[in-house]
Design an enzyme around this catalytic site. Structure first.
Site, PDB file in Angstrom:
ATOM      1  N   TYR A  71       0.825  -1.198   0.000  1.00 36.59           N
ATOM      2  CA  TYR A  71       0.000   0.000   0.000  1.00 36.59           C
ATOM      3  C   TYR A  71       0.863   1.254   0.000  1.00 36.59           C
ATOM      4  O   TYR A  71       0.685   2.148  -0.825  1.00 36.59           O
ATOM      5  CB  TYR A  71      -0.923   0.000   1.226  1.00 36.59           C
ATOM      6  CG  TYR A  71      -1.828   1.202   1.302  1.00 36.59           C
ATOM      7  CD1 TYR A  71      -2.998   1.249   0.558  1.00 36.59           C
ATOM      8  CD2 TYR A  71      -1.511   2.289   2.110  1.00 36.59           C
ATOM      9  CE1 TYR A  71      -3.831   2.362   0.613  1.00 36.59           C
ATOM     10  CE2 TYR A  71      -2.338   3.402   2.170  1.00 36.59           C
ATOM     11  CZ  TYR A  71      -3.498   3.431   1.427  1.00 36.59           C
ATOM     12  OH  TYR A  71      -4.316   4.538   1.478  1.00 36.59           O
ATOM     13  N   SER A  72       1.799   1.344   0.930  1.00 32.63           N
ATOM     14  CA  SER A  72       2.624   2.548   1.028  1.00 32.63           C
ATOM     15  C   SER A  72       3.479   2.741  -0.219  1.00 32.63           C
ATOM     16  O   SER A  72       3.648   3.872  -0.704  1.00 32.63           O
ATOM     17  CB  SER A  72       3.505   2.498   2.282  1.00 32.63           C
ATOM     18  OG  SER A  72       4.296   1.335   2.305  1.00 32.63           O
TER      19      SER A  72
END
Length: 256
Positions: free
Chosen positions: A164-165
């Site tokens: 995600y990051s």
């Protein structure tokens, strides 16, 4: 022009991916309140259809379409339908996203690929295909949704979701690259980097770690239903005509 006139969106048409719930719904509501006609799309149409129906209370035209943003043919079909129905596309909000939380050493390849495919590849494909239409028009505003997670690295006790990051950091660079390439066509490309908001995706996370997040934040709170609206209106409206390639963090200072 009066300063308030700069923020009006009457007669504009916005496509918001994943706009049926969460932050997409908050952005869609803000744009509708400013007079913008709204197109909502998602892989599952039900929530988009419900939200579109509610947005018509603002005396704007609103419609939902089924569209998987990882499939070029579905995005093209969406554009064809929107142009036929609305005549143009002024604003694109690339909001659709997903997450898969796991320690790096335990992250399955299927989880990594799912997140990258939706959050990054989906954003690229939608921007690419709708951007081509905006180039033909000679104007457009694109707002990509990144995240405070794409601006800083957190310890695993706060966030352990490397896919995600990483995807959200890549959206930042994609935003800047598109802004550089398409400025000559009258297209502004910017990004919003929201912090923590209570949504379906984050509810379980905030129940467990909300106090830790608020303690880390300079404003000592998480976002509410109105926190993203002003920033979205700014980037979608004439008020941001001289702004491109920028990332606006709406996170209570969490990314500092």
């Amino acid at each position: 022009m009066n300063v308030l006139e700069l923020f009006k969106l009457e007669g504009k048409v916005a496509i918001i991916t994943g706009g049926g719930q969460g932050l997409g719904k908050q952005i869609a509501t803000a744009l509708a309140e400013a007079g913008c006609n709204i197109v909502l799309c998602s892989r599952k149409i039900e929530t988009c259809a419900d939200t579109a129906y509610r947005l018509m209370n603002y005396d704007v035209k609103a419609k939902a379409y089924k569209c998987d943003i990882t499939k070029e043919e579905e995005i093209q079909s969406l554009i064809d339908n929107v142009i036929k129905e609305f005549g143009k596309i002024d604003i694109l909000v690339n909001n659709s996203g997903t997450n898969w939380a796991a320690p790096v050493e335990e992250m399955p390849l299927v989880g990594w690929e799912k997140v990258i495919k939706v959050n990054l590849t989906g954003t690229f494909l939608t921007a690419k295909i709708i951007g081509k239409k905006m180039i033909e028009q000679g104007f457009g505003k694109i707002i990509n949704i990144s995240s405070c997670a794409g601006l800083r690295v957190d310890p695993p006790e706060i966030l352990d979701a490397v896919g995600y990051s990483t995807s959200k950091a890549a959206v930042v660079h994609l935003t800047k690259d598109l802004a550089m390439k398409w400025g000559k066509h009258g297209i502004n490309v910017n990004a919003l980097a929201p912090g923590y908001f209570p949504t379906k995706m984050t509810m379980a996370f905030l129940e467990e770690k909300g106090e830790m997040v608020m303690e880390r934040s300079p404003l000592k709170r998480i976002g509410d239903d109105n926190s993203l609206k002003g920033a979205a209106i700014f980037l979608a409206s004439d008020a941001s005509d001289f702004v491109t390639g920028q990332v606006l963090a709406v996170d209570g200072g969490f990314s500092l």
